[in-house]
Motif scaffolding. Structure first.
Motif, PDB file in Angstrom:
ATOM      1  N   GLY A 139       4.177  -4.398   7.521  1.00  0.00           N
ATOM      2  CA  GLY A 139       3.546  -3.706   6.408  1.00  0.00           C
ATOM      3  C   GLY A 139       3.176  -2.301   6.819  1.00  0.00           C
ATOM      4  O   GLY A 139       3.429  -1.869   7.952  1.00  0.00           O
ATOM      5  N   SER A 140       2.563  -1.575   5.910  1.00  0.00           N
ATOM      6  CA  SER A 140       2.261  -0.171   6.183  1.00  0.00           C
ATOM      7  C   SER A 140       1.290  -0.001   7.338  1.00  0.00           C
ATOM      8  O   SER A 140       1.462   0.886   8.188  1.00  0.00           O
ATOM      9  CB  SER A 140       1.704   0.496   4.922  1.00  0.00           C
ATOM     10  OG  SER A 140       2.707   0.626   3.933  1.00  0.00           O
ATOM     11  N   ARG A 144       2.171   2.003  10.741  1.00  0.00           N
ATOM     12  CA  ARG A 144       1.404   3.145  11.241  1.00  0.00           C
ATOM     13  C   ARG A 144       0.977   2.921  12.690  1.00  0.00           C
ATOM     14  O   ARG A 144       1.036   3.847  13.519  1.00  0.00           O
ATOM     15  CB  ARG A 144       0.193   3.401  10.347  1.00  0.00           C
ATOM     16  CG  ARG A 144       0.554   3.959   8.974  1.00  0.00           C
ATOM     17  CD  ARG A 144      -0.677   4.499   8.267  1.00  0.00           C
ATOM     18  NE  ARG A 144      -1.657   3.438   7.990  1.00  0.00           N
ATOM     19  CZ  ARG A 144      -1.690   2.725   6.880  1.00  0.00           C
ATOM     20  NH1 ARG A 144      -0.792   2.949   5.924  1.00  0.00           N
ATOM     21  NH2 ARG A 144      -2.611   1.796   6.691  1.00  0.00           N
ATOM     22  N   THR A 185       6.573  -0.833  -5.857  1.00  0.00           N
ATOM     23  CA  THR A 185       5.478  -0.637  -4.898  1.00  0.00           C
ATOM     24  C   THR A 185       6.020  -0.417  -3.498  1.00  0.00           C
ATOM     25  O   THR A 185       5.547   0.466  -2.761  1.00  0.00           O
ATOM     26  CB  THR A 185       4.538  -1.846  -4.909  1.00  0.00           C
ATOM     27  OG1 THR A 185       3.979  -1.989  -6.213  1.00  0.00           O
ATOM     28  CG2 THR A 185       3.426  -1.691  -3.885  1.00  0.00           C
ATOM     29  N   ARG A 186       7.003  -1.193  -3.124  1.00  0.00           N
ATOM     30  CA  ARG A 186       7.563  -1.055  -1.779  1.00  0.00           C
ATOM     31  C   ARG A 186       8.302   0.266  -1.607  1.00  0.00           C
ATOM     32  O   ARG A 186       8.335   0.821  -0.512  1.00  0.00           O
ATOM     33  CB  ARG A 186       8.472  -2.247  -1.485  1.00  0.00           C
ATOM     34  CG  ARG A 186       7.692  -3.527  -1.243  1.00  0.00           C
ATOM     35  CD  ARG A 186       8.568  -4.750  -1.136  1.00  0.00           C
ATOM     36  NE  ARG A 186       7.788  -5.914  -0.730  1.00  0.00           N
ATOM     37  CZ  ARG A 186       8.206  -7.168  -0.790  1.00  0.00           C
ATOM     38  NH1 ARG A 186       9.436  -7.415  -1.240  1.00  0.00           N
ATOM     39  NH2 ARG A 186       7.427  -8.157  -0.401  1.00  0.00           N
ATOM     40  N   ASP A 189       5.627   2.748  -1.050  1.00  0.00           N
ATOM     41  CA  ASP A 189       5.152   2.552   0.324  1.00  0.00           C
ATOM     42  C   ASP A 189       6.122   3.174   1.328  1.00  0.00           C
ATOM     43  O   ASP A 189       5.697   3.759   2.330  1.00  0.00           O
ATOM     44  CB  ASP A 189       4.996   1.065   0.632  1.00  0.00           C
ATOM     45  CG  ASP A 189       3.816   0.428  -0.091  1.00  0.00           C
ATOM     46  OD1 ASP A 189       2.949   1.177  -0.591  1.00  0.00           O
ATOM     47  OD2 ASP A 189       3.764  -0.810  -0.163  1.00  0.00           O
ATOM     48  N   ARG A 190       7.418   3.046   1.057  1.00  0.00           N
ATOM     49  CA  ARG A 190       8.429   3.597   1.971  1.00  0.00           C
ATOM     50  C   ARG A 190       8.222   5.103   2.143  1.00  0.00           C
ATOM     51  O   ARG A 190       8.234   5.631   3.262  1.00  0.00           O
ATOM     52  CB  ARG A 190       9.824   3.290   1.440  1.00  0.00           C
ATOM     53  CG  ARG A 190      10.987   3.936   2.180  1.00  0.00           C
ATOM     54  CD  ARG A 190      11.182   3.387   3.589  1.00  0.00           C
ATOM     55  NE  ARG A 190      11.362   1.956   3.631  1.00  0.00           N
ATOM     56  CZ  ARG A 190      12.516   1.301   3.405  1.00  0.00           C
ATOM     57  NH1 ARG A 190      13.611   1.994   3.105  1.00  0.00           N
ATOM     58  NH2 ARG A 190      12.569  -0.005   3.475  1.00  0.00           N
ATOM     59  N   SER A 192       5.504   6.791   1.731  1.00  0.00           N
ATOM     60  CA  SER A 192       4.266   7.024   2.478  1.00  0.00           C
ATOM     61  C   SER A 192       4.441   6.720   3.951  1.00  0.00           C
ATOM     62  O   SER A 192       3.898   7.424   4.818  1.00  0.00           O
ATOM     63  CB  SER A 192       3.135   6.159   1.897  1.00  0.00           C
ATOM     64  OG  SER A 192       2.846   6.515   0.561  1.00  0.00           O
ATOM     65  N   GLN A 193       5.197   5.673   4.266  1.00  0.00           N
ATOM     66  CA  GLN A 193       5.431   5.309   5.658  1.00  0.00           C
ATOM     67  C   GLN A 193       6.203   6.396   6.402  1.00  0.00           C
ATOM     68  O   GLN A 193       5.854   6.764   7.532  1.00  0.00           O
ATOM     69  CB  GLN A 193       6.175   3.968   5.713  1.00  0.00           C
ATOM     70  CG  GLN A 193       5.355   2.786   5.243  1.00  0.00           C
ATOM     71  CD  GLN A 193       6.200   1.657   4.647  1.00  0.00           C
ATOM     72  OE1 GLN A 193       7.435   1.731   4.623  1.00  0.00           O
ATOM     73  NE2 GLN A 193       5.541   0.626   4.152  1.00  0.00           N
TER      74      GLN A 193
END
Length: 406
Positions: A139-140, A144, A185-186, A189-190, A192-193
């Motif tokens: 996950g994110s 990180r 959503t994913r 998220d991608r 942002s990652q």
């Protein structure tokens, strides 16, 4: 070739000169279009950076020993030469501790040799459309932490980082199931990652980060540029083209120049949707961009790296109507090594030609729409992804262009 010294080494150039196609030339009996790229002068260019050659895949050494024992000394020498050529180190183990340790080991070994290591980070959640959480980090937050570990491993050492191949060219929403109920959503998220990774890694004083663009026959310029911008290309050194695939150097360089120019056009207020794509006639594309951008300092544009590890024969085209899913970039037959890795590309935007994919390592099981387990094009069971593939390794060295051994 580090971006923090590049601006001092290069004079401004006219974008039209960079993009103008040269006359057709003949190389190895095949007509290929070369870009007419004009640098300030050879004297202003850097002498070239020594690239790091990590320890070879054990399968390469084993194959070379077996070939030598069988009296096939030329093949043994070629496999040894291929395995000893500078190539990237792939980091995909989801353990932050192991990723940090391997990163540190790599950058220290390269520093002792006065060489620049190439690191490929391949651990983004859902990488290559793998099921969550089996593919990549869980996950994110986990990603990180993993990126932070890699950054600690790099510390203040030099590193060229190719960030998450296929992460932007193949978004979660574009997977076979559309990313499932969480596809949107994913995908958010991608972005942002990747943006987090860019910021954390570019904060290292001697690390340069290159984002994913896929290859020249995948996304048009107008599609990939907005993705790069959303993923944080503004803070990155540039982008990577042709990672682990087979498109020609000419196709990749042309695509990359159009991407770089379109990114600059967007930076000065233009709409990326208006940019010419890679299928537009080259003279038209060059004229369009020159009229809108004029003279541009290469230091103000995003740079790129390309993968020439397996593109010596160009891409493979599957026989028509033979396979339900030909998987033309999965262990294709009769491919060859491409140009040797170098930072002396003769192009102020092209920071390095690299072997990003380790040649000789399998792409995985290629069933081409059949039930398997045999690859129907090869008649063998392909090794797992990353495992040594002796048959393919021999093809790559025998069909190398330019020749591997002289």
């Amino acid at each position: 070739m580090h971006r923090r010294t590049l601006a001092k080494a290069l004079a401004a150039l006219t974008l039209a000169a960079v993009l103008a196609p040269a006359p057709w030339s003949t190389a190895h009996g095949t007509a290929t279009a070369a870009l007419a790229v004009h640098t300030a002068s050879d004297a202003a260019a850097e002498a070239g950076t020594v690239l790091y050659a990590p320890p070879p895949n054990p399968g390469a050494a084993r194959q070379a020993r077996e070939l030598a024992a069988a009296g096939r000394t030329a093949d043994a020498a070629a496999i040894t030469a291929m395995a000893g050529t500078p190539h990237a180190v792939w980091l995909g183990d989801p353990s932050p501790a192991r990723a940090e340790s391997r990163t540190r080991t790599t950058v220290l070994a390269a520093a002792r040799q006065g060489a620049l290591p190439v690191l490929v980070l391949h651990n983004v959640p859902g990488r290559d459309c793998s099921p969550y959480p089996a593919g990549g980090a869980g996950g994110s937050a986990a990603y990180r932490s993993w990126i932070d570990a890699v950054a600690r491993g790099i510390d203040d050492h030099r590193a060229l980082v190719v960030l998450e191949p296929d992460s932007l060219a193949l978004l979660p929403r574009e997977c076979a199931d559309g990313g499932g109920a969480l596809g949107g959503t994913r995908t958010a998220d991608r972005y942002s990652q990747i943006a987090y990774a860019v910021e954390a890694l570019e904060a290292k004083p001697a690390a340069d980060v290159y984002l994913d663009t896929g290859h020249a026959t995948w996304h048009p310029v107008t599609t990939i540029v907005p993705r790069l911008r959303q993923a944080g290309i503004a803070r990155a050194t540039g982008f990577a083209v042709n990672t682990a695939t087979y498109e020609t150097d000419d196709a990749g360089a042309w695509f990359a120049h159009l991407v770089a120019a379109c990114l600059r056009y967007a930076d000065v207020g233009g709409d990326p949707a208006d940019c010419p794509d890679q299928w537009r006639p080259r003279n038209e594309a060059a004229a369009w961009l020159a009229a809108r951008l004029g003279t541009t300092d290469p230091a103000a544009m995003k740079h790129f790296v390309t993968d020439s590890s397996r593109n010596g024969q160009g891409p493979w085209t599957a026989p028509a109507d033979r396979y339900a899913d030909p998987q033309e970039r999965c262990n294709p037959p009769d491919r060859g090594l491409g140009a040797r890795p170098t930072t002396r590309t003769g192009d102020p935007l092209h920071d390095a030609r690299l072997w990003i994919k380790t040649p000789g390592e399998s792409d995985g099981a290629c069933l081409r729409g059949t039930a398997g387990p045999t690859d129907p094009e090869r008649g063998t069971v392909d090794p797992p992804a990353g495992a040594w593939f002796p048959e393919q390794a021999l093809e790559l060295v025998r069909l190398a262009r330019p020749a591997l051994l002289h």
